[in-house]
Design a protein around this motif. Structure first.
Motif, PDB file in Angstrom:
ATOM      1  N   SER A   1       0.845  -1.197   0.000  1.00 10.88           N
ATOM      2  CA  SER A   1       0.000   0.000   0.000  1.00 10.88           C
ATOM      3  C   SER A   1       0.879   1.245   0.000  1.00 10.88           C
ATOM      4  O   SER A   1       1.722   1.416   0.888  1.00 10.88           O
ATOM      5  CB  SER A   1      -0.909   0.011   1.233  1.00 10.88           C
ATOM      6  OG  SER A   1      -1.545   1.268   1.375  1.00 10.88           O
ATOM      7  N   SER A   2       0.662   2.141  -0.978  1.00 16.86           N
ATOM      8  CA  SER A   2       1.455   3.373  -1.015  1.00 16.86           C
ATOM      9  C   SER A   2       1.037   4.351   0.076  1.00 16.86           C
ATOM     10  O   SER A   2       1.708   5.346   0.316  1.00 16.86           O
ATOM     11  CB  SER A   2       1.361   4.044  -2.393  1.00 16.86           C
ATOM     12  OG  SER A   2       0.089   4.619  -2.589  1.00 16.86           O
ATOM     13  N   ALA A   3      -0.094   4.059   0.750  1.00 17.83           N
ATOM     14  CA  ALA A   3      -0.544   4.857   1.893  1.00 17.83           C
ATOM     15  C   ALA A   3      -0.334   4.060   3.179  1.00 17.83           C
ATOM     16  O   ALA A   3      -0.315   2.835   3.168  1.00 17.83           O
ATOM     17  CB  ALA A   3      -2.021   5.203   1.747  1.00 17.83           C
ATOM     18  N   PRO A   4      -0.195   4.743   4.312  1.00 15.58           N
ATOM     19  CA  PRO A   4      -0.160   4.034   5.594  1.00 15.58           C
ATOM     20  C   PRO A   4      -1.501   3.386   5.919  1.00 15.58           C
ATOM     21  O   PRO A   4      -2.469   3.498   5.162  1.00 15.58           O
ATOM     22  CB  PRO A   4       0.177   5.152   6.595  1.00 15.58           C
ATOM     23  CG  PRO A   4       0.772   6.251   5.780  1.00 15.58           C
ATOM     24  CD  PRO A   4       0.075   6.179   4.460  1.00 15.58           C
ATOM     25  N   GLN A   5      -1.559   2.705   7.056  1.00 18.81           N
ATOM     26  CA  GLN A   5      -2.798   2.069   7.496  1.00 18.81           C
ATOM     27  C   GLN A   5      -3.875   3.123   7.758  1.00 18.81           C
ATOM     28  O   GLN A   5      -3.658   4.073   8.507  1.00 18.81           O
ATOM     29  CB  GLN A   5      -2.553   1.278   8.783  1.00 18.81           C
ATOM     30  CG  GLN A   5      -1.590   0.127   8.635  1.00 18.81           C
ATOM     31  CD  GLN A   5      -1.124  -0.412   9.970  1.00 18.81           C
ATOM     32  OE1 GLN A   5      -1.558   0.035  11.035  1.00 18.81           O
ATOM     33  NE2 GLN A   5      -0.209  -1.385   9.941  1.00 18.81           N
TER      34      GLN A   5
ATOM     35  N   PHE B   1      -0.377  -2.054  20.070  1.00 19.27           N
ATOM     36  CA  PHE B   1       0.112  -2.882  18.974  1.00 19.27           C
ATOM     37  C   PHE B   1       1.030  -2.090  18.038  1.00 19.27           C
ATOM     38  O   PHE B   1       0.788  -0.923  17.764  1.00 19.27           O
ATOM     39  CB  PHE B   1      -1.062  -3.445  18.169  1.00 19.27           C
ATOM     40  CG  PHE B   1      -2.139  -4.039  19.033  1.00 19.27           C
ATOM     41  CD1 PHE B   1      -1.886  -5.170  19.799  1.00 19.27           C
ATOM     42  CD2 PHE B   1      -3.392  -3.440  19.119  1.00 19.27           C
ATOM     43  CE1 PHE B   1      -2.873  -5.713  20.621  1.00 19.27           C
ATOM     44  CE2 PHE B   1      -4.384  -3.965  19.919  1.00 19.27           C
ATOM     45  CZ  PHE B   1      -4.129  -5.108  20.686  1.00 19.27           C
ATOM     46  N   THR B   2       2.057  -2.746  17.548  1.00 21.43           N
ATOM     47  CA  THR B   2       2.956  -2.126  16.585  1.00 21.43           C
ATOM     48  C   THR B   2       2.288  -2.106  15.211  1.00 21.43           C
ATOM     49  O   THR B   2       1.411  -2.935  14.926  1.00 21.43           O
ATOM     50  CB  THR B   2       4.270  -2.897  16.488  1.00 21.43           C
ATOM     51  OG1 THR B   2       3.995  -4.208  15.956  1.00 21.43           O
ATOM     52  CG2 THR B   2       4.948  -3.022  17.847  1.00 21.43           C
ATOM     53  N   PRO B   3       2.702  -1.191  14.347  1.00 21.31           N
ATOM     54  CA  PRO B   3       2.172  -1.206  12.973  1.00 21.31           C
ATOM     55  C   PRO B   3       2.408  -2.549  12.289  1.00 21.31           C
ATOM     56  O   PRO B   3       1.569  -3.010  11.513  1.00 21.31           O
ATOM     57  CB  PRO B   3       2.946  -0.079  12.290  1.00 21.31           C
ATOM     58  CG  PRO B   3       3.328   0.851  13.394  1.00 21.31           C
ATOM     59  CD  PRO B   3       3.593  -0.035  14.579  1.00 21.31           C
TER      60      PRO B   3
END
Length: 615
Positions: free
Chosen positions: A472-476, A541-543
């Protein structure tokens, strides 16, 4: 995006500064302004396909004759529908007087939308309604010219109830569903007061300075007033985009720089950004001023504009999208153990193509460095064949998927619908070595994950790769938007569902109730706007942990190969898009208090099982 979301309306504003006879002589047609408006709307067609609208105001009209017109459409091709109707009026006149287009005065008198002030709007229905009544521009009519107002914009407000209360209006059912209706009432309220106090010299800037600070949201808005004045203004954080171009002939404003450049054939430095909090006010005389409407605050321009929404033909946006892809190359290399020989990269959908080129360049830069180091390590121990083999190594690129744009998922029954969804995309057979090649596919962003699970992963699985990596070119996407993008339900987000699953697996799901209790207390005390409590849902939680859980959730049951998901990091996003730092959908850091209110309300809705919008 593979998961389509409704978003971003588009605005087109044109103020002709010369008589129509000038355009007839200079450009060969009295319809020059309307033609430019049509092109400016078509070049921003990416910003709205649910509907469109056009408003026009004529200057110096004799009393008793109409001076403000509006037309709207929610047809399948609304821009074409509108301008076909306008053009039919011209054709009808030509039937009776074939040379009428050579007479600007007659044309102005007979063509409804041949006005010096023109405004167009492209609509994406964030309210989920495609009724033509919701299409911009809205208008308020009055017998006094200066109290006639047409308004259109790219925005959402989160305080519409408060705005109606401020002007003592009990909104009807339609008005409750339209933030433009609330904005219209407030601006019109101050416009009427200004006209009553100073009818000979309407101070539009003062009107806006009183009204705009009351709006909580992100907005770029244009307005036409019946006395011939007009304006465009932008929110204090610069959340929604706005650009303008001014010459002796015309004043233009639009949502996208590239659209203005293309339509008016001007250079990048001739099209300027309307800075946050600023407004352009054009008097009936054609004189204009660009000044502060509301004090500018920290710039939080929408990063999704750069990732996806705006057209990539803008040179700066093109570079930024390429950089987004480039910045993902290290994560991809680690995920494939730097084995580019057995890795194929591709993209879905077509809007991810520019980021794909950036990813390809990042991998090629790595491969080039490997070649240099290997060749240097040989010293003189090589021959032509060995050197040729090394130099001809390439990053493997294939057109893996093709979207069938004519496919429509018209079946609603779940099992049948899921089977149909799988065929929205088709694959290119023979591109992957079964069980040996890893397939890396880049997308703009991952919102719901539904299309990935029900269509894309299943489809790619038919190629039988060793592994699939979705990038994904965008973050969560973790939090709702309330400034113009229709993402308002937490349960829709695959990242949120992943976090909930991690809470369940940790045996601490009961702590979500504590977060809910905290939000309800804020609601009880009228303080929902003070903090974003939902950030606590993600805090443990970590990414990386959330990404792993997202991968599990989008993997269809029985898939015989591993699926991995890689997201852009927040830091890399900001590095690639340094001027558009609005990242609240990823970080939860909302630029206005209304954002906190919306996300907290969305969490209440989720916990209470209500499938409704957060604002």
């Amino acid at each position: 995006m593979s998961d389509a979301i409704k978003h971003e309306c588009g605005l087109a504003f044109i103020r002709l500064r010369k008589p129509f006879s000038y355009y007839q002589q200079q450009y060969g047609t009295v319809l020059w302004g309307l033609n430019k408006l049509y092109l400016l709307m078509e070049k921003q067609h990416n910003r709205g396909q649910d509907g469109a609208g056009v408003a026009a105001v004529k200057l110096n009209v004799e009393p008793g004759y109409p001076f403000m017109q509006r037309i709207r459409s929610n047809a399948n091709q609304p821009i074409v529908d509108i301008f076909t109707k306008i053009n039919n009026e011209v054709k009808e006149l030509e039937r009776f007087q074939s040379d009428i287009t050579r007479h600007p005065g007659l044309m102005k008198g007979h063509i409804s939308f041949l006005g010096e002030l023109l405004m167009g709007h492209l609509r994406y229905g964030t309210q989920g309604k495609n009724n033509v009544e919701f299409c911009h521009p809205f208008i308020k009519r009055h017998t006094v010219p200066a109290q006639n107002l047409a308004l259109a914009g790219n925005f959402n407000l989160v305080n519409t109830e408060e705005l109606f209360a401020l002007v003592n209006i009990d909104p009807g059912e339609f008005q409750k569903q339209s933030d433009l209706a609330a904005m219209m009432e407030v601006i019109h309220h101050f416009l009427v007061k200004e006209d009553e106090g100073s009818p000979e010299d309407l101070d539009v800037l003062d009107v806006l300075r009183k009204a705009v600070p009351l709006f909580d949201g992100g907005f770029t808005v244009g307005g036409l007033i019946g006395n011939g004045d007009s304006f465009v203004f932008r929110d204090a954080h610069g959340i929604r985009p706005a650009y303008y171009y001014i010459s002796d002939d015309v004043i233009v404003a639009a949502s996208e720089r590239a659209a203005i450049r293309t339509v008016f054939n001007v250079g990048e430095n001739e099209v300027h950004e309307l800075l946050p909090g600023k407004g352009i006010v054009v008097k009936a005389s054609g004189d204009y001023v660009i000044d502060e409407v509301v004090p500018a605050k920290e710039r939080k321009a929408c990063s999704f504009e750069r990732i996806y929404f705006s057209r990539g033909s803008d040179e700066k946006i093109y570079r930024e999208r390429s950089r987004l892809g480039y910045n993902l190359s290290e994560q991809v290399l680690a995920a494939v153990n730097h084995d580019l020989k057995n890795t194929i990269i591709s993209f879905i959908p077509n809007t991810a193509e520019v980021a794909f080129y950036g990813l390809q360049k990042g991998l090629e830069d790595y491969l080039t460095n490997v070649k240099i180091q290997r060749i240097l390590s040989w010293g003189k121990d090589f021959d032509e064949e060995k050197l040729s083999e090394m130099l001809t190594r390439r990053v493997r690129v294939e057109k893996i998927a093709i979207k069938d744009v004519k496919m429509r998922t018209f079946i609603t029954e779940d099992a049948s619908r899921n089977e149909m969804v799988q065929h929205v995309y088709d694959i290119t057979y023979g591109t992957v070595e079964k069980g040996k090649d890893t397939l890396v596919v880049i997308d703009d962003s991952i919102v719901r994950g539904t299309t990935l699970k029900e269509s894309i992963v299943r489809m790619l699985g038919r190629l039988q790769p060793k592994k699939i990596i979705i990038v994904s070119s965008a973050p969560q996407i973790r939090y709702p938007d309330c400034y113009g993008i229709d993402m308002s339900k937490l349960g829709d987000f695959i990242a949120f569902r992943a976090a909930i699953e991690l809470w369940k697996e940790s045996g601490k799901e009961h702590q979500l109730q504590d977060i809910y209790t905290r939000v309800k207390e804020l609601q009880r005390t009228g303080n929902l706007h003070t903090e974003n409590v939902v950030q606590q849902v993600y805090a443990p939680f970590t990414p990386e942990a959330i990404s792993r859980k997202v991968a599990e959730l989008i993997t269809p049951k029985g898939t015989p190969f591993p699926v991995q998901v890689i997201f852009q990091t927040i830091e890399s996003l900001h590095e690639a898009c340094p001027t558009n730092t609005g990242d609240w959908y990823f970080t939860g850091n909302y630029p206005t208090p209304g954002g906190n209110k919306v996300v907290n309300k969305a969490f209440i809705n989720y916990m209470e099982g209500k499938n409704v919008r957060g604002y």
